[in-house]
Design a protein around this motif. Sequence first.
Motif, short mmCIF file in Angstrom:
data_model
loop_
_atom_site.label_atom_id
_atom_site.label_comp_id
_atom_site.label_asym_id
_atom_site.label_seq_id
_atom_site.Cartn_x
_atom_site.Cartn_y
_atom_site.Cartn_z
N THR A 1 0.83 -1.20 0.00
CA THR A 1 0.00 0.00 0.00
C THR A 1 0.87 1.25 0.00
N ILE A 2 1.92 1.23 0.80
CA ILE A 2 2.83 2.39 0.87
C ILE A 2 3.52 2.62 -0.47
N GLN A 3 3.82 1.54 -1.17
CA GLN A 3 4.56 1.63 -2.43
C GLN A 3 3.67 1.94 -3.63
N THR A 4 2.36 1.82 -3.45
CA THR A 4 1.47 2.03 -4.59
C THR A 4 1.44 3.49 -5.02
N SER A 5 1.19 3.70 -6.29
CA SER A 5 1.17 5.06 -6.83
C SER A 5 -0.07 5.83 -6.39
N ASN A 6 -1.07 5.09 -5.91
CA ASN A 6 -2.33 5.72 -5.51
C ASN A 6 -2.56 5.55 -4.01
N ILE A 7 -1.53 5.85 -3.23
CA ILE A 7 -1.58 5.58 -1.80
C ILE A 7 -2.70 6.34 -1.08
N GLN A 8 -3.06 7.51 -1.60
CA GLN A 8 -4.10 8.31 -0.94
C GLN A 8 -5.43 7.56 -0.85
N SER A 9 -5.67 6.69 -1.80
CA SER A 9 -6.95 5.97 -1.84
C SER A 9 -7.02 4.86 -0.78
N PHE A 10 -5.86 4.43 -0.30
CA PHE A 10 -5.85 3.28 0.61
C PHE A 10 -5.24 3.58 1.98
N SER A 11 -4.66 4.75 2.14
CA SER A 11 -3.93 5.05 3.38
C SER A 11 -4.82 4.96 4.62
N TRP A 12 -6.12 5.25 4.45
CA TRP A 12 -7.04 5.21 5.59
C TRP A 12 -7.13 3.82 6.21
N PHE A 13 -6.83 2.79 5.42
CA PHE A 13 -7.00 1.42 5.90
C PHE A 13 -5.75 0.88 6.59
N ILE A 14 -4.63 1.56 6.42
CA ILE A 14 -3.37 1.08 6.99
C ILE A 14 -3.45 0.96 8.51
N LYS A 15 -4.12 1.91 9.16
CA LYS A 15 -4.18 1.88 10.63
C LYS A 15 -4.91 0.64 11.13
N TYR A 16 -5.89 0.18 10.36
CA TYR A 16 -6.63 -1.01 10.77
C TYR A 16 -5.78 -2.27 10.60
N ILE A 17 -5.03 -2.32 9.51
CA ILE A 17 -4.15 -3.47 9.32
C ILE A 17 -3.04 -3.48 10.37
N SER A 18 -2.56 -2.30 10.73
CA SER A 18 -1.51 -2.20 11.75
C SER A 18 -2.00 -2.78 13.08
N LYS A 19 -3.23 -2.46 13.43
CA LYS A 19 -3.80 -3.02 14.67
C LYS A 19 -4.01 -4.52 14.54
N TRP A 20 -4.45 -4.92 13.36
CA TRP A 20 -4.71 -6.34 13.11
C TRP A 20 -3.45 -7.19 13.26
N ILE A 21 -2.35 -6.74 12.68
CA ILE A 21 -1.14 -7.56 12.73
C ILE A 21 -0.56 -7.64 14.14
N LYS A 22 -0.81 -6.61 14.94
CA LYS A 22 -0.38 -6.67 16.35
C LYS A 22 -1.19 -7.74 17.10
N ILE A 23 -2.48 -7.78 16.80
CA ILE A 23 -3.34 -8.80 17.41
C ILE A 23 -2.90 -10.20 16.97
N GLU A 24 -2.59 -10.34 15.69
CA GLU A 24 -2.19 -11.65 15.16
C GLU A 24 -0.90 -12.14 15.83
N PHE A 25 0.03 -11.24 16.03
CA PHE A 25 1.29 -11.65 16.67
C PHE A 25 1.04 -12.03 18.13
N THR A 26 0.17 -11.30 18.79
CA THR A 26 -0.18 -11.63 20.17
C THR A 26 -0.84 -13.00 20.25
N LEU A 27 -1.72 -13.28 19.30
CA LEU A 27 -2.38 -14.59 19.26
C LEU A 27 -1.36 -15.71 19.02
N PHE A 28 -0.40 -15.44 18.17
CA PHE A 28 0.66 -16.43 17.93
C PHE A 28 1.37 -16.77 19.23
N LEU A 29 1.73 -15.77 20.00
CA LEU A 29 2.42 -16.00 21.27
C LEU A 29 1.53 -16.75 22.26
#
Length: 236
Positions: free
Chosen positions: A165-193
């Motif tokens: 998403t960061i590397q895409t040429s149209n990042i403005q269209s998707f940047s709003w969703f990055i914060k949700y994925i960031s929270k999601w991957i933290k949860i996933e790592f916690t679940l792994f542990l």
Amino acid sequence: MAQSGIHALSSIFISKIFKHKRWFVSSFIFGAMLPDIDILISAITFLLGTNIYDSISVHQTFTHSIFTTIIIYLIFLSIAEITSKHKFKKIGQGLCLGITSHIILDVFLWFEPISLLWPVQPYLIQPTDIWKNTILDNEQFIKKLLLAFEFLFFRVYGWILINKTIQTSNIQSFSWFIKYISKWIKIEFTLFLIFILLIYLNIDINTYIIFFATMYIPSLIMALISTYILRDVFND
């Protein structure tokens, strides 16, 4: 049991072969995870009172069938014909090849029967099971470990989505969703542990699977939603 995390990662690498095909790549990745949605059916049947073994038996049947894959492709082919929009044909091809890659990987990476020819299997002939004559030491431990790593694989998949998403040429269209994925991957790592800890504590396999399914279903849904929302980042 479901392994969409590893399917998501493997599909990322396989899809590089088709990176210049618009609509195809995101559909391929989506399709590679889609068959494990049948775990929802397993969960519902379990909640309705079916024992855990009968509930699990629903998994890797109709959504892992070659016949289902063909039907899905024919549906998208028909939509493309009716609407005169070629993109639906590409989406259908991507989905079905992704589903096929999922099925093939499941045959080799999971130690349970798979009904590749559902509904012929398991009702008329035995399901496909290349491991049936193989005796594995510590099989339950291996299964638990594979399931635990699913959350780590989802975490890595989310990280890849953020980077694309960061590397895409149209990042403005998707940047709003990055914060949700960031929270999601933290949860996933916690679940792994947490699940690694449960393995260490030698939790009963049935309890482990029930807890896994409870955490896995929202993880899978988030992965599918993220893939759909960010589908265009795979075209850059």
